[in-house]
Motif scaffolding. Structure first.
Motif, PDB file in Angstrom:
ATOM      1  N   VAL A 249      39.248  46.315  23.983  1.00 43.31           N
ATOM      2  CA  VAL A 249      40.709  46.245  24.100  1.00 43.31           C
ATOM      3  C   VAL A 249      41.369  47.626  24.022  1.00 43.31           C
ATOM      4  CG1 VAL A 249      40.930  43.853  23.334  1.00 43.31           C
ATOM      5  CG2 VAL A 249      40.977  45.680  21.637  1.00 43.31           C
ATOM      6  N   TYR A 250      40.661  48.632  23.462  1.00 45.53           N
ATOM      7  CA  TYR A 250      41.239  49.982  23.425  1.00 45.53           C
ATOM      8  C   TYR A 250      41.260  50.655  24.796  1.00 45.53           C
ATOM      9  CZ  TYR A 250      42.341  51.040  18.552  1.00 45.53           C
ATOM     10  OH  TYR A 250      42.924  51.103  17.311  1.00 45.53           O
ATOM     11  N   ALA A 251      40.604  50.058  25.770  1.00 41.48           N
ATOM     12  CA  ALA A 251      40.709  50.618  27.114  1.00 41.48           C
ATOM     13  C   ALA A 251      42.136  50.407  27.633  1.00 41.48           C
ATOM     14  CB  ALA A 251      39.697  49.963  28.038  1.00 41.48           C
ATOM     15  N   GLY A 252      42.857  49.504  26.980  1.00 45.54           N
ATOM     16  CA  GLY A 252      44.292  49.376  27.236  1.00 45.54           C
ATOM     17  C   GLY A 252      44.658  48.832  28.601  1.00 45.54           C
ATOM     18  N   ILE A 253      43.825  47.959  29.167  1.00 47.17           N
ATOM     19  CA  ILE A 253      44.170  47.404  30.478  1.00 47.17           C
ATOM     20  C   ILE A 253      44.750  46.007  30.274  1.00 47.17           C
ATOM     21  CG2 ILE A 253      43.356  46.892  32.800  1.00 47.17           C
ATOM     22  CD1 ILE A 253      40.973  48.752  32.196  1.00 47.17           C
ATOM     23  N   GLU A 254      46.046  45.894  30.417  1.00 46.14           N
ATOM     24  CA  GLU A 254      46.736  44.625  30.190  1.00 46.14           C
ATOM     25  C   GLU A 254      47.885  44.507  31.179  1.00 46.14           C
ATOM     26  OE1 GLU A 254      47.371  42.277  26.244  1.00 46.14           O
ATOM     27  OE2 GLU A 254      48.361  44.221  26.199  1.00 46.14           O
ATOM     28  N   TYR A 255      48.071  43.347  31.694  1.00 44.46           N
ATOM     29  CA  TYR A 255      49.198  43.138  32.610  1.00 44.46           C
ATOM     30  C   TYR A 255      50.046  41.977  32.117  1.00 44.46           C
ATOM     31  CZ  TYR A 255      46.276  46.143  35.438  1.00 44.46           C
ATOM     32  OH  TYR A 255      45.514  47.191  35.860  1.00 44.46           O
TER      33      TYR A 255
ATOM     34  N   ALA B  56      49.503  41.331  37.319  1.00 41.25           N
ATOM     35  CA  ALA B  56      48.822  40.137  36.806  1.00 41.25           C
ATOM     36  C   ALA B  56      48.651  39.117  37.929  1.00 41.25           C
ATOM     37  CB  ALA B  56      49.617  39.537  35.649  1.00 41.25           C
ATOM     38  N   ASP B  57      49.694  38.914  38.705  1.00 40.48           N
ATOM     39  CA  ASP B  57      49.609  37.923  39.783  1.00 40.48           C
ATOM     40  C   ASP B  57      48.551  38.321  40.812  1.00 40.48           C
ATOM     41  OD1 ASP B  57      51.507  36.477  38.515  1.00 40.48           O
ATOM     42  OD2 ASP B  57      53.186  37.025  39.820  1.00 40.48           O
ATOM     43  N   ALA B  58      48.464  39.637  41.073  1.00 40.22           N
ATOM     44  CA  ALA B  58      47.474  40.097  42.060  1.00 40.22           C
ATOM     45  C   ALA B  58      46.055  39.889  41.533  1.00 40.22           C
ATOM     46  CB  ALA B  58      47.719  41.579  42.383  1.00 40.22           C
ATOM     47  N   VAL B  59      45.848  40.159  40.236  1.00 37.22           N
ATOM     48  CA  VAL B  59      44.504  39.970  39.659  1.00 37.22           C
ATOM     49  C   VAL B  59      44.130  38.484  39.695  1.00 37.22           C
ATOM     50  CG1 VAL B  59      43.112  40.160  37.556  1.00 37.22           C
ATOM     51  CG2 VAL B  59      44.636  42.033  38.191  1.00 37.22           C
ATOM     52  N   ILE B  60      45.092  37.630  39.347  1.00 38.28           N
ATOM     53  CA  ILE B  60      44.828  36.186  39.352  1.00 38.28           C
ATOM     54  C   ILE B  60      44.471  35.716  40.764  1.00 38.28           C
ATOM     55  CG2 ILE B  60      45.899  33.901  39.030  1.00 38.28           C
ATOM     56  CD1 ILE B  60      47.574  35.253  36.752  1.00 38.28           C
TER      57      ILE B  60
ATOM     58  N   LYS C  64      39.497  29.855  37.705  1.00 35.97           N
ATOM     59  CA  LYS C  64      40.690  29.025  37.500  1.00 35.97           C
ATOM     60  C   LYS C  64      41.528  29.658  36.390  1.00 35.97           C
ATOM     61  CE  LYS C  64      38.863  24.583  39.094  1.00 35.97           C
ATOM     62  NZ  LYS C  64      38.417  25.268  40.274  1.00 35.97           N
ATOM     63  N   ILE C  65      42.661  30.214  36.782  1.00 39.69           N
ATOM     64  CA  ILE C  65      43.542  30.859  35.794  1.00 39.69           C
ATOM     65  C   ILE C  65      44.936  30.277  35.988  1.00 39.69           C
ATOM     66  CG2 ILE C  65      44.510  33.053  34.970  1.00 39.69           C
ATOM     67  CD1 ILE C  65      42.067  34.437  36.218  1.00 39.69           C
ATOM     68  N   ARG C  66      45.546  29.834  34.900  1.00 35.80           N
ATOM     69  CA  ARG C  66      46.868  29.210  35.021  1.00 35.80           C
ATOM     70  C   ARG C  66      47.865  30.212  35.608  1.00 35.80           C
ATOM     71  NH1 ARG C  66      47.472  26.626  30.084  1.00 35.80           N
ATOM     72  NH2 ARG C  66      46.671  24.755  31.076  1.00 35.80           N
ATOM     73  N   GLU C  67      48.651  29.733  36.507  1.00 37.78           N
ATOM     74  CA  GLU C  67      49.660  30.573  37.172  1.00 37.78           C
ATOM     75  C   GLU C  67      50.596  31.189  36.121  1.00 37.78           C
ATOM     76  OE1 GLU C  67      53.209  29.792  40.264  1.00 37.78           O
ATOM     77  OE2 GLU C  67      51.485  28.426  40.428  1.00 37.78           O
ATOM     78  N   GLY C  68      50.961  32.443  36.319  1.00 43.30           N
ATOM     79  CA  GLY C  68      51.900  33.091  35.403  1.00 43.30           C
ATOM     80  C   GLY C  68      51.244  33.577  34.115  1.00 43.30           C
ATOM     81  N   SER C  69      49.911  33.570  34.069  1.00 42.08           N
ATOM     82  CA  SER C  69      49.227  34.056  32.861  1.00 42.08           C
ATOM     83  C   SER C  69      49.356  35.573  32.735  1.00 42.08           C
ATOM     84  CB  SER C  69      47.732  33.716  32.908  1.00 42.08           C
ATOM     85  OG  SER C  69      47.534  32.334  32.807  1.00 42.08           O
ATOM     86  N   ALA C  70      49.314  36.042  31.506  1.00 42.26           N
ATOM     87  CA  ALA C  70      49.135  37.475  31.256  1.00 42.26           C
ATOM     88  C   ALA C  70      47.647  37.765  31.391  1.00 42.26           C
ATOM     89  CB  ALA C  70      49.614  37.816  29.863  1.00 42.26           C
ATOM     90  N   ILE C  71      47.323  39.007  31.741  1.00 43.21           N
ATOM     91  CA  ILE C  71      45.910  39.344  31.956  1.00 43.21           C
ATOM     92  C   ILE C  71      45.524  40.557  31.102  1.00 43.21           C
ATOM     93  CG2 ILE C  71      44.277  40.280  33.659  1.00 43.21           C
ATOM     94  CD1 ILE C  71      44.789  37.395  34.224  1.00 43.21           C
ATOM     95  N   GLY C  72      44.392  40.444  30.425  1.00 42.50           N
ATOM     96  CA  GLY C  72      43.835  41.583  29.698  1.00 42.50           C
ATOM     97  C   GLY C  72      42.413  41.797  30.176  1.00 42.50           C
TER      98      GLY C  72
END
Ligand code: NAP
Length: 413
Positions: A160-166, A173-177, A187-195
């Motif tokens: 988590v210290y790599a600090g990649i979060e959207y 986040a939407d592009a990663v999903i 399968k990732i719920r729409e509108g999720s945050a991504i780490g």
């Protein structure tokens, strides 16, 4: 031989610490940069430096000393030059390789470079090291707190210290999903945050290697790889596998995996390599802490473990820390600036003092480190302690920060 002469202390000429072929080269009068810290930092630093100087002088009969060099960071720096973290501070620490710091105010509002993050990145301080031990007499929630005596090596750069979060609903986040579902059917719920949790073989193995080297050098019985590999097989699980692998490849003569039993005659004295799933490790530290010596862990698990273990022996006030890489190390208090006690000469300086103990051990001045620990044990044993301990220790005398330092110095062997 010291590389360059610079600075003086009394009659002594200070010189830089060097690092060659994987070893520290420490002159008799090393120059060590310090950041005194904000809030209660100046009180704590004054007391700590007095203890360090007394212990170095006493153990060496006056032949060694530390030439302290102040560098600015935090509020003190901002008040003097409008900069929370001057480049010069980073450059001086880099040049001198080893530094020690008190707590710094975190400016509210964001957008400010964090000293710890900057140092971690610039100096590649990949191991966050936290020894946790009990001092007799310190109030603790445990029945037998003395059974816990461990040192935690926590990976300090990846995970988590790599600090990649959207942020949820962000374009990233939407592009990663979209990519993960289109490309891999995830399968990732729409509108999720991504780490994102990157963990490399290189990063994991150098951390585990450092933990094993410590165990071998200090003749400790085991290194436990703490991970959540039952759920995250390719990150946390890989950390465990890579850990066993480096133990076998690089330290095969000195280590033995727990699965092999360690009962053969030829395994006597070897460091046992074990692994535990993180949640089980928390239980083990409460129930059978004396079965563990060195823990090596990825970033996030190590974070929780370090503070939880410190709580078992009486809290963060006595917990030191070090961020260490290859040839660079920065030691620090693990608590904050406790601003409401600033300037009152009241707060407990032990966290910085014990960070100094770690620093002297890292530099090979073990005699100094041992003397300070004995002094601290003596002061606590004599029940002359700062308010935080006194309020929980029946019959204790509350003393100021500076008087506590004097009590430690009186008890130096
Ligand atoms: P804090 O400074 O750690 O203090 C919280 C409370 O913990 C204090 O009021 C005191 O409790 C106790 N405490 C902390 N250090 C102690 C010591 N040396 N001796 C005795 N008691 C001690 O936490 P905070 O108030 O949340 O943070 C203050 C500032 O420090 C913030 O700007 C924060 O961002 C920063 N911070 C810096 C670092 C760092 O530089 N490494 C780490 C954490 C926080 P009682 O009042 O109950 O006695």
């Amino acid at each position: 031989m010291p590389t360059q002469i610079e600075g003086r202390r009394g009659g002594a000429v200070g010189a830089k610490i060097d690092y060659r072929d994987g070893r520290w080269v420490v002159p008799d009068h090393p120059i060590i940069p310090f950041i005194e810290g904000d809030g209660t930092g100046p009180d704590i630093w004054r007391a700590s430096a007095k203890v360090f100087d007394a212990a170095v002088a006493k153990t060496s009969g006056g032949k060694r000393s530390v030439v302290w060099r102040e560098v600015l960071a935090g509020e003190k720096s901002f008040n003097q030059n409008g900069n929370w973290l001057p480049d010069e501070t980073l450059a001086v620490i880099r040049e001198h390789r080893v530094a020690i710091k008190g707590p710094l105010t975190t400016p509210v509002g964001g957008g400010i470079r964090s000293l710890n993050v900057a140092l971690r990145q610039i100096l590649d301080l990949y191991a966050c090291i936290r020894p946790v031990r009990y001092f007799e007499g310190v109030p603790s929630p445990m029945k037998e707190p003395g059974k816990l005596n461990i040192i935690i090596f926590r990976e300090n750069i990846e995970d988590v210290y790599a600090g990649i979060e959207y942020k949820a609903h962000s374009a990233e986040a939407d592009a990663v999903i979209e990519f993960l579902s289109r490309r891999f059917g995830a399968k990732i719920r729409e509108g999720s945050a991504i780490g994102v949790k990157p963990m490399s073989k290189f990063g994991s193995q150098r951390l585990v290697a450092k933990a094993i080297q410590h165990a071998i050098k200090r003749r400790l019985p085991s290194v436990t790889l703490v991970h959540k590999g039952n759920i995250m097989k390719f990150t946390e699980g890989a950390f465990r596998d890579w850990g066993y692998e480096i133990a076998k490849e690089r330290f095969g003569d000195n280590t033995v995996p727990e699965a092999e039993g360690g009962k053969r005659k030829e395994d006597a004295g070897k460091v046992m390599i074990k692994d535990r799933i993180a949640d089980s490790m928390f239980q083990q530290l409460l129930l059978r802490p004396d079965e563990y010596a060195v823990l090596a862990s990825p970033n996030l698990n190590g974070d929780y473990l370090s503070d939880a273990a410190a709580a078992q022996v009486g809290g963060l006030g006595l917990a030191p820390g070090g961020n260490v890489g290859d040839g660079y190390a920065v030691f620090e208090a693990t608590h904050g600036t406790a601003p409401k006690y600033a300037g009152q000469d009241k707060i407990n300086p032990s966290s910085v003092i014990l960070s100094g103990v770690m620093m002297f051990e890292e530099l090979g001045w073990d005699d100094v480190a041992r003397a300070i620990v004995r002094g601290l044990e003596g002061a606590i044993g004599a029940r002359r302690v700062t308010y935080d301990l006194a309020r929980q220790m029946p019959g204790a005398t509350e003393v100021s920060t500076s008087a506590f330092a004097d009590a430690i110095i009186e008890h130096l062997p």
